[in-house]
Design a protein around this motif. Structure first.
Motif, PDB file in Angstrom:
ATOM      1  N   ALA A 192      24.932   9.712  -4.568  1.00  0.00           N
ATOM      2  CA  ALA A 192      25.559   8.636  -3.800  1.00  0.00           C
ATOM      3  C   ALA A 192      26.396   9.176  -2.641  1.00  0.00           C
ATOM      4  N   GLY A 193      26.603  10.488  -2.605  1.00  0.00           N
ATOM      5  CA  GLY A 193      27.294  11.087  -1.454  1.00  0.00           C
ATOM      6  C   GLY A 193      28.755  11.424  -1.695  1.00  0.00           C
ATOM      7  N   ASN A 194      29.169  11.446  -2.966  1.00  0.00           N
ATOM      8  CA  ASN A 194      30.566  11.760  -3.281  1.00  0.00           C
ATOM      9  C   ASN A 194      30.776  13.244  -3.540  1.00  0.00           C
ATOM     10  N   CYS A 195      32.046  13.658  -3.421  1.00  0.00           N
ATOM     11  CA  CYS A 195      32.487  14.927  -3.981  1.00  0.00           C
ATOM     12  C   CYS A 195      33.188  14.609  -5.294  1.00  0.00           C
ATOM     13  N   THR A 196      33.269  15.589  -6.193  1.00  0.00           N
ATOM     14  CA  THR A 196      33.755  15.264  -7.519  1.00  0.00           C
ATOM     15  C   THR A 196      34.672  16.327  -8.122  1.00  0.00           C
TER      16      THR A 196
END
Ligand code: NAP
Ligand code: MG
Length: 505
Positions: A192-196
């Motif tokens: 989805a294009g997130n950093c985590t």
């Protein structure tokens, strides 16, 4: 039940030696925090020990992250998002996810051994975990390219509904399927294009750290951060952090409620995958041998440490005696022992705390007059005395409102109820706070559909159990959670929609 060793002495020497040698080969080089693409010590410099539940020996010292480390990790994640990751389009992210999947596959044996050492699960089951972890990345790599948004136009406006990642998400996972749970979280978040920022469970931090080593060259620095540590010290600050825009939690319902409260402070979006106490309903037409296999797998897979475990059995009177007898025979034939050996069916539980917790429920069941058809204690076998073993157990005769029936034991314990009236049985089947899963065993398609619709749960298996396929959403009703994993819904949970309304006037 049989143990694999010829004598306690063999077990006492061979098993620890096998585990020590395997540990020497597979324990990751870095057991510190993974922040901004670097392996670094915790701010406090403190560590904690992760143990091998088969031998109760130390496996490694692991960095004990706290709030200061969570803050550093969130900062590194935003930095990565702002400077690099937000510039990756869906095709770029797809390539990254596929590369992660291939890397996991290339290290299947090593990762499975590491998982078995840290968690105690049989190596055959650990291998399935690792393969399905790779599949998670492939599945989300596939659907991310379809994630294109919508338009709505008329004479006066041109409306676009687009999706955007949250930016930085926090992810907290349990110890029962360590790498698989990490993958269920990381794959959709990255797609989805997130950093985590990921916090593994304190009992089983090693496979997430090894994954961090393996993907270090694939994923830009700071896109994935791993903060190991305890729930109250490292987990909670992640749920309260004002710059974490979404929290995804898998774990117990009690902690899930706490996570929900903490996330409310900043109106942070959440998904919760929580506990279960799932019913399996047996109709009188079943093939006893086939049903026995399904029921046994439903409860004893992963030593009963499955959120979706089929832990309450509702068996029709007409087949009860035969089926329970066959279940007991099956348990007697199970191989309990060293989870590193292929022939082992049941390994140790994850920790001595979890053994004690299971035994407390068994004591309460005994006091309440429960009839133990088999099991009920630690195995009476000196060869297994060093490990966190609990016997596979069947209990009949408990009231359905007994604590051992209502609460999640998370061990190899099945409670049995006989039925002859469908409505009364279904009322009991639904009389728990949980609603994660359920099983129905019958060849009568009408009955099967009726029961599947009547069971109040998010996932029903008819004539199978534990079979999870990417594309079929998994998640709970009632107090078993909010949100779905394994599906396009999951991608939605990791992004927010934006409406852009352009005037055509
Ligand atoms: P848990 O005790 O709830 O812990 C889960 C995670 O939360 C761990 O990483 C834990 O850290 C962390 N944690 C603890 N307290 C916290 C807090 N106050 N704030 C933030 N994080 C906190 O659950 P568990 O015993 O590890 O796992 C078993 C449970 O997970 C079962 O109930 C099972 O049904 C559920 N589960 C559900 C699913 C599903 O998909 N529905 C899948 C697997 C498991 P520490 O471990 O380091 O303390
Ligand atoms: Mg461990």
């Amino acid at each position: 039940m049989s143990s694999q060793s010829n004598s306690a002495d063999d077990h006492l020497t061979e098993v620890p030696e096998r585990h020590r040698e395997t540990a020497d080969a597979v324990i990751p080089e870095h057991t510190s925090l993974y922040i901004g693409g670097e392996f670094i010590d915790s701010d406090s410099g403190e560590t904690f020990t992760t143990t091998d539940p088969t031998t109760n020996q130390k496996l490694a010292s692991v960095a004990r992250g706290t709030e200061a480390d969570v803050n550093r990790a969130v900062e590194a994640a935003w930095d990565a998002f702002d400077t690099e990751w937000s510039g990756y389009d869906s095709g770029d992210r797809q390539r990254v996810l596929l590369e992660i999947a291939d890397t996991i596959d290339a290290h299947t044996e090593e990762l499975a051994q590491l998982e078995t050492l840290d968690n105690g699960k049989p190596i055959t089951e650990a291998t399935i975990d690792i393969r399905s972890s790779a599949e998670q990345f492939r599945y989300f790599a596939g659907i991310v390219r379809e994630n294109s948004g919508e338009t709505m136009t008329d004479d006066t406006r041109y409306g676009q509904v687009i999706t955007e990642p949250y930016g930085v998400v926090g992810q907290i996972i349990p110890w029962n399927f360590p790498l698989m749970m990490a993958s269920w979280k990381l794959a959709p978040a990255l797609a989805a294009g997130n950093c985590t920022v990921l916090k593994p469970a304190e009992q089983t931090p090693l496979s997430a750290l090894r994954l961090a080593e393996l993907i270090d060259d694939i994923v830009p620095d700071g896109v994935v951060n791993v903060v190991t540590g305890f729930g109250d010290e490292a987990g909670e600050p992640l749920t309260r952090h004002p710059d974490v825009r979404k929290v995804a939690f898998t774990g117990s319902t009690a902690v899930g409620k706490q996570v929900m409260k903490n996330a409310a402070e900043n109106v942070t979006d959440i998904t919760l995958e929580l506990g279960g106490k799932s019913p399996i309903v047996i109709f009188p037409d079943v093939d006893v041998a086939k049903a026995t296999q399904l029921i046994s797998a439903a409860i004893f897979y992963n030593t009963g440490e499955c959120c979706e475990a089929g832990s309450r059995l509702f068996v029709h009177e007409d087949v009860a005696d035969g089926l329970l007898g066959a279940l007991v025979d099956g348990i007697d034939a199970m191989t309990i022992g060293d989870p590193l050996l292929e022939e082992t069916d049941l390994g140790p539980k994850v920790s001595t705390e979890q053994v004690d917790r299971t035994l407390e429920y068994l004591d309460a069941a005994r006091e309440a007059g429960g009839e133990f058809l088999v099991g009920g204690d630690r195995p009476d076998d000196a060869a297994l005395s060093d490990g966190c073993y609990v016997e596979p157990t069947l209990i009949e005769g408990l009231d359905h409102d007994h604590v051992a029936v209502q609460e999640e034991i998370f061990g190899p314990v099945l409670e049995v109820f006989r039925w002859d009236d469908y409505e009364t049985m279904m009322e009991l089947a639904n009389d728990v706070d949980y609603g994660l899963a359920g099983g129905v065993i019958t060849d009568d398609i009408t009955q099967a559909n009726r029961a599947a619709r009547d069971i109040q749960a998010g996932y029903i298996w008819i004539n199978s159990y534990h079979d999870l396929a990417p594309g079929l959403p998994f998640g709970g009703h009632k107090q078993s959670g909010i949100g779905r994993e394994l599906s396009a819904d999951t991608l939605d949970h990791y992004q927010q929609t934006k409406t852009i309304n352009l005037s055509l006037r």
